[in-house]
Design a protein around this motif. Sequence first.
Motif, mmCIF file in Angstrom:
data_model
loop_
_atom_site.group_PDB
_atom_site.id
_atom_site.type_symbol
_atom_site.label_atom_id
_atom_site.label_comp_id
_atom_site.label_asym_id
_atom_site.label_seq_id
_atom_site.Cartn_x
_atom_site.Cartn_y
_atom_site.Cartn_z
ATOM 1 N N LEU A 271 -43.574 -12.970 -41.650
ATOM 2 C CA LEU A 271 -44.924 -13.453 -41.964
ATOM 3 C C LEU A 271 -44.827 -14.291 -43.220
ATOM 4 C CD1 LEU A 271 -47.924 -12.586 -41.584
ATOM 5 C CD2 LEU A 271 -47.878 -10.877 -43.085
ATOM 6 N N LEU B 256 -46.634 -18.101 -42.970
ATOM 7 C CA LEU B 256 -47.752 -18.625 -44.002
ATOM 8 C C LEU B 256 -47.091 -19.842 -44.720
ATOM 9 C CD1 LEU B 256 -48.648 -15.092 -45.600
ATOM 10 C CD2 LEU B 256 -50.348 -16.528 -44.438
ATOM 11 N N LEU B 257 -45.780 -19.773 -45.171
ATOM 12 C CA LEU B 257 -45.392 -20.975 -45.841
ATOM 13 C C LEU B 257 -45.461 -22.294 -44.810
ATOM 14 C CD1 LEU B 257 -42.202 -19.819 -47.598
ATOM 15 C CD2 LEU B 257 -44.416 -20.421 -48.711
ATOM 16 N N ILE C 78 -56.725 -26.147 -50.883
ATOM 17 C CA ILE C 78 -56.612 -25.026 -50.117
ATOM 18 C C ILE C 78 -57.426 -23.875 -50.689
ATOM 19 C CG2 ILE C 78 -54.570 -24.066 -51.192
ATOM 20 C CD1 ILE C 78 -53.672 -23.063 -48.111
ATOM 21 N N PRO C 79 -58.159 -23.049 -49.939
ATOM 22 C CA PRO C 79 -58.890 -21.973 -50.669
ATOM 23 C C PRO C 79 -57.941 -21.259 -51.839
ATOM 24 C CG PRO C 79 -59.542 -22.121 -48.580
ATOM 25 C CD PRO C 79 -58.521 -22.995 -48.450
ATOM 26 N N PHE C 80 -58.612 -21.165 -52.672
ATOM 27 C CA PHE C 80 -57.648 -20.320 -53.842
ATOM 28 C C PHE C 80 -57.177 -19.031 -53.439
ATOM 29 C CE2 PHE C 80 -57.508 -17.593 -57.550
ATOM 30 C CZ PHE C 80 -56.468 -18.262 -58.534
ATOM 31 N N SER C 81 -57.879 -18.395 -52.602
ATOM 32 C CA SER C 81 -57.311 -16.936 -51.964
ATOM 33 C C SER C 81 -56.057 -16.979 -51.474
ATOM 34 C CB SER C 81 -58.440 -16.341 -50.964
ATOM 35 O OG SER C 81 -59.627 -16.065 -51.832
ATOM 36 N N TYR C 82 -56.126 -18.052 -50.445
ATOM 37 C CA TYR C 82 -54.582 -18.283 -49.826
ATOM 38 C C TYR C 82 -53.519 -18.877 -50.849
ATOM 39 C CZ TYR C 82 -56.960 -17.784 -45.235
ATOM 40 O OH TYR C 82 -57.653 -17.176 -44.329
ATOM 41 N N LEU D 116 -53.208 -18.377 -53.995
ATOM 42 C CA LEU D 116 -52.775 -17.082 -54.904
ATOM 43 C C LEU D 116 -52.020 -15.933 -53.988
ATOM 44 C CD1 LEU D 116 -52.590 -15.881 -57.416
ATOM 45 C CD2 LEU D 116 -54.831 -14.466 -56.718
ATOM 46 N N PHE D 117 -52.463 -16.000 -52.575
ATOM 47 C CA PHE D 117 -51.899 -14.895 -51.792
ATOM 48 C C PHE D 117 -50.578 -15.235 -51.541
ATOM 49 C CE2 PHE D 117 -51.298 -12.529 -47.893
ATOM 50 C CZ PHE D 117 -52.151 -11.506 -48.268
ATOM 51 N N LYS E 148 -48.356 -17.071 -53.164
ATOM 52 C CA LYS E 148 -47.674 -17.024 -54.369
ATOM 53 C C LYS E 148 -47.219 -15.584 -54.621
ATOM 54 C CE LYS E 148 -48.819 -21.295 -57.344
ATOM 55 N NZ LYS E 148 -50.306 -21.635 -56.662
ATOM 56 N N LEU E 149 -48.351 -14.757 -54.417
ATOM 57 C CA LEU E 149 -48.066 -13.387 -54.856
ATOM 58 C C LEU E 149 -46.930 -12.671 -53.636
ATOM 59 C CD1 LEU E 149 -51.423 -11.516 -55.333
ATOM 60 C CD2 LEU E 149 -49.535 -12.110 -56.852
ATOM 61 N N PHE E 150 -46.983 -13.093 -52.415
ATOM 62 C CA PHE E 150 -46.524 -12.632 -51.280
ATOM 63 C C PHE E 150 -44.654 -13.200 -51.573
ATOM 64 C CE2 PHE E 150 -46.532 -11.792 -46.376
ATOM 65 C CZ PHE E 150 -45.489 -10.796 -46.574
ATOM 66 N N VAL F 187 -43.502 -14.005 -54.635
ATOM 67 C CA VAL F 187 -43.048 -13.232 -55.578
ATOM 68 C C VAL F 187 -42.471 -11.797 -55.274
ATOM 69 C CG1 VAL F 187 -43.668 -12.009 -57.855
ATOM 70 C CG2 VAL F 187 -44.427 -14.265 -57.314
ATOM 71 N N PHE F 188 -43.284 -10.909 -54.239
ATOM 72 C CA PHE F 188 -42.795 -9.739 -53.776
ATOM 73 C C PHE F 188 -41.599 -9.858 -52.982
ATOM 74 C CE2 PHE F 188 -43.449 -6.553 -50.532
ATOM 75 C CZ PHE F 188 -43.177 -5.401 -51.264
#
Lengths: 309, 309, 309, 309, 309
Positions: free
Chosen positions: E65, E69-70, E209-213, E215-216, E218-220, E222-223
Amino acid sequence: MIIYKTKGWLDAIWHFHTGSSAVSLLKRLSVVTIYVTVVTVIELRYLDLRLTDTPSQYVQALGILLSLLLLFRTNTAYDRFYEGRSTWGALVNTMRNLSVMFNTMLPQEVRADRLFLTKTISNFAVALKNHLREIPQLAELELVEDWQQKEFESVDNWPNEVVNQLRGRVEQLYANRILTDAQLINLNDQINRLLDVSGICERIKSTPIPFSYSLFIKLFTVFYLGILPFTVIEWFGYMTIPIMLVTSYFLIGLEMIGVEIEEPFGTDRNDLPLSQLAHRIRVDAHEIMRLPVAKEDKMAAKPDFMIVN
Amino acid sequence: MIIYKTKGWLDAIWHFHTGSSAVSLLKRLSVVTIYVTVVTVIELRYLDLRLTDTPSQYVQALGILLSLLLLFRTNTAYDRFYEGRSTWGALVNTMRNLSVMFNTMLPQEVRADRLFLTKTISNFAVALKNHLREIPQLAELELVEDWQQKEFESVDNWPNEVVNQLRGRVEQLYANRILTDAQLINLNDQINRLLDVSGICERIKSTPIPFSYSLFIKLFTVFYLGILPFTVIEWFGYMTIPIMLVTSYFLIGLEMIGVEIEEPFGTDRNDLPLSQLAHRIRVDAHEIMRLPVAKEDKMAAKPDFMIVN
Amino acid sequence: MIIYKTKGWLDAIWHFHTGSSAVSLLKRLSVVTIYVTVVTVIELRYLDLRLTDTPSQYVQALGILLSLLLLFRTNTAYDRFYEGRSTWGALVNTMRNLSVMFNTMLPQEVRADRLFLTKTISNFAVALKNHLREIPQLAELELVEDWQQKEFESVDNWPNEVVNQLRGRVEQLYANRILTDAQLINLNDQINRLLDVSGICERIKSTPIPFSYSLFIKLFTVFYLGILPFTVIEWFGYMTIPIMLVTSYFLIGLEMIGVEIEEPFGTDRNDLPLSQLAHRIRVDAHEIMRLPVAKEDKMAAKPDFMIVN
Amino acid sequence: MIIYKTKGWLDAIWHFHTGSSAVSLLKRLSVVTIYVTVVTVIELRYLDLRLTDTPSQYVQALGILLSLLLLFRTNTAYDRFYEGRSTWGALVNTMRNLSVMFNTMLPQEVRADRLFLTKTISNFAVALKNHLREIPQLAELELVEDWQQKEFESVDNWPNEVVNQLRGRVEQLYANRILTDAQLINLNDQINRLLDVSGICERIKSTPIPFSYSLFIKLFTVFYLGILPFTVIEWFGYMTIPIMLVTSYFLIGLEMIGVEIEEPFGTDRNDLPLSQLAHRIRVDAHEIMRLPVAKEDKMAAKPDFMIVN
Amino acid sequence: MIIYKTKGWLDAIWHFHTGSSAVSLLKRLSVVTIYVTVVTVIELRYLDLRLTDTPSQYVQALGILLSLLLLFRTNTAYDRFYEGRSTWGALVNTMRNLSVMFNTMLPQEVRADRLFLTKTISNFAVALKNHLREIPQLAELELVEDWQQKEFESVDNWPNEVVNQLRGRVEQLYANRILTDAQLINLNDQINRLLDVSGICERIKSTPIPFSYSLFIKLFTVFYLGILPFTVIEWFGYMTIPIMLVTSYFLIGLEMIGVEIEEPFGTDRNDLPLSQLAHRIRVDAHEIMRLPVAKEDKMAAKPDFMIVN
């Protein structure tokens, strides 16, 4: 629309998780947490369901198909977002072109017509914004001639009406021989673009992803999240609960961003800054036509704010 | 087309599974169930086929290729759906532009021509809708002059005929010097767009995904579902049956949504609201031309219904 | 082009496997069968090659890259198919528009010109079809004036010649003041579209996927199929042979559909129904111009046949 | 450009591996071979590096990301190739349209102008081809009036100059009332397309994929190929060397085809047959204008050769 | 923009890692290094967290996934880069077309107008470049008439103002009967394209790109990077640290290239050579209009430099 240029990461994350979709996300994650906790406790304390033997290749195959479907969801949602943005961008371009055309074609003598056309250009963007957000506000429009108010009140679709007034004035100037044949032909494409913009926005707004796909992806996610704990419980023990929570956060979150992005004309945090773009059009039209514009409008046309509607 | 805004999830799922494709889906799932049951019972009770040793990497490789093919299917089907929607959206835009043009170019004196053109604009969308759904209904068209009925009855392709009448009137007004050269040139592109819309819809309707791909993906799915139970039977035992059922539901369902979506002009639950769009065009054309329109038309043009054809 | 609406699955599968590419597919599958049989027998009976230890992650990595490349192949082939279909669709639209324009612009008095233009419109689609299929047949064209035959015989590219004749007549009508400036301008874009259509089709036909990619994907498939039996032989034993056969069928078949689809102007089973579309154009042009057309043409324009060329 | 229709597979493979990129590919494969040999010998004979324990999921995750990146590379390279081909296709269409227009608009009396325009149409494609391949050859252009040579010699960008001459003649014919207003308007779009074509080709040539991506994908491939032998050495033993060689061949080869394809205007084996297309334009322009053309030109315009530049 | 044609690999890698994003990349990699070192030491020396049992299929599902996304990130960023480049390419084409038109339409007598229009064409590209880079420099514009400076100083948006001046002069020439109706119509589309280019660039710049994507993803990442060491620590031991560092380099690096590419109008190393393109336009406009241009401009228009802004 959120534009973070100056603020730090933590602020951004905080902001992201306090919008209306964040609330909805939290609700769904609570359901997942309850489910996973129940499953984990039952499995570890009481009985061993056969499901913990789920072979890895089966779960992986599901995971790949789900990932591809989520990407499909993300791509189509993003395409709408981008089409919405491009369409409003095209509106800005068209309005600037119309302003330049009116400015260079119309002599200074027809001062009233120049004023009327400038205000009508400004009105279109405002009327379209309010039409898309379903907030009919006559006060936001700048009416310069008496008959306008009555006309607006007698119709339902205001963007249509603004174009009716704009083209009406242009045809009148043509009938009065202030505009020539060649000039009328040159103006035509730009004027036609206005209702194209308005119609494209209406289409994006009224046609989400086909309901079957939307539901299908939701059901698939539920099934995947329902079966996943069994396959990891053996290894993670009670750590299954936080791990599942984070996994759900990513899968459900991705789907929800899609829902939020695909209709970008509202006032959600990811939505387009329609209000700012409408002010941009007003300011540019006035500047090009050499007419004064209020300072607040100039401020509102700048993209410098943290959160812009 | 189904638009769920107010109703809950359960209603949505119920609705989704009662359409005509749902019936077809159930039939296929029954076949899968019988097959899986037979395989499971034989394997567990009687003889051990060598197939249960199928190595995981082989099944996974199949699964990835199948997932990619299903995504290809989904993407192409969705593209047609979207192209169909965009094309009808372009029709709405064109009709509004034509209405504004006729309204501002034609003086109030040629009242009969204004009426004729407004009704002809309305007729095109209705004729195209019925042409695509293969229901020839003369009654739905609004004829305002006597000769029209005879003309419609003498031809097969009604959208072509409506454009023939529309351009015929425009050329006549031009010959009578009511429209100037520049105005005729400006009207041209918009009128040409009508038959483009009609032809694009016919193309989408008559050209599904190449038959080879459609059949190939079906065969691949059958093979994958045929071999899958052997690879999980060892782990799941009799739970193989429900697990396979759910898996088949997702794989077959995804393919079937594709079939349903790719021809979006029918009256299936996911199809486009052609009837509503045709009413939208009628209402807008009358409003722009300042002609009265029936209240039922206004109602039918709104996208608020649960299920809209 | 095959369109199955009424017939059952089995017929469809039978049809699919009797075309010319099916023969080619069978040949390749025979080679695979021989190879796999030899490998299986040697491995199981005589010596143990080290290759049977091939680790799963290596084969899987190959499988994923191969799947992605096959999807790339499928996407690009499908895009050409779709571009070919859209282009012929655009031709239908253009021809209808030209027919409507000639019908409404030209008075009934210039009967000979109306006839000539209708026939020339019909001729273009026929000439293009034969040009793409490389079957020069003058008999299929409808010549209405004596000089036409000599002209056709003196040139190589007939679609070019048809447009030359069409525009020649239009410019002549303009010189004779039967068409005005505005009408000449309006006709221009539609006439220019004809050679665009013809050029796009020629381009699709003459430019397959770059040879490097085509060869590369073939080599990759061969290598993958060559190494695959070693990784499953341990588990499947002699069942390796049928399993490999089915796997090869899917991998080679997918590549071959790509080859067949990407040049959609021939008379293969998946190719476009050019002949039917050309008849469609002839029938519509005559209907719009109110000229009689043969009943066989009307039949041939319908998409109801099982197999349509 | 290589077009294999008649020749067999083995010839094709041979051809493919003797071009200039094949040499470059061989060099890289030698480096890989040396590295793998060293690693294999050290591992098997001397010391056991910890890296052989690399878990499969780690290598697979790398493999998937690398496969997706290589596909991204392939897609973008192919898009440029296709855009280049479409652009030259559009040039062919435009030139045919211009030829038909000049043929039907200009009376036979202005023989000199007809000749000049035909030759200028031919010149544009030749000038563009040489401009893109950076070989300034005045001899290939057909100059028919004395002043032309001096003009060409005084400027750097020849495609620009050809259009300058073409439009110069058109405007002169318009000033002399041989072309009317409507005809000048109709010619405009087609003439403007010429410099669009020229600019698009220059853009494709001067803008490869962003350097960061290109380098990044190369580094990733190197890292993947560097770590891969450790994960298979345990299973393959000395067979690691040929297996790694083949694997490298596919990964590096895929990247190199991308590099070769994305700038399709050179004379590499996969590049576009610009020379043939330029001859095609020359032949068609002369045929449409009914002017004689050399037989060698006709031969050079055919796509039947094995290798066409 | 970096164009490496002559220099070697090592130079390229060095260059790549010394830009401003390289600094940012290093900072993030330091954080990763510290985290991984701490985790490795704790795990190996002190206590065994349950996380080391993380099953492979779970990590792989995450990896797939994340890879998708990348790739989504990479695709959208690249699309903006490409759209930006294409738009500036369209500007070059438009400017050449306008130059050819002015050169062939305007007689040599109106020398002052020819000079003014040439300089105004040059000014637009410069004004747009500075507008996008937010460096208002009047000195870079070439003003040829006295009133221009005052006008520029009184407005905010200079590209708008340049078009205002350009169209103003064109309409004036038309009013003075130096340009005819047909010529004014022909010029129209090209002039309108200018503000389209300017608006498209502004849109690309202001809408990431929409901020949500963003940030999302980036968080992914990191996890994923947070959980990855636990799954490989058992196998790699202390080699986990360098392996994780390289893995992080690829994942974080890919995301950062996306950020850098998607706004291609700055002066980063991957950004577009706006300055060179603006000089290209200036040089071509002067050459086509047969006006002298400074030699430094000619030099600056060439794409031969190592690093071009």
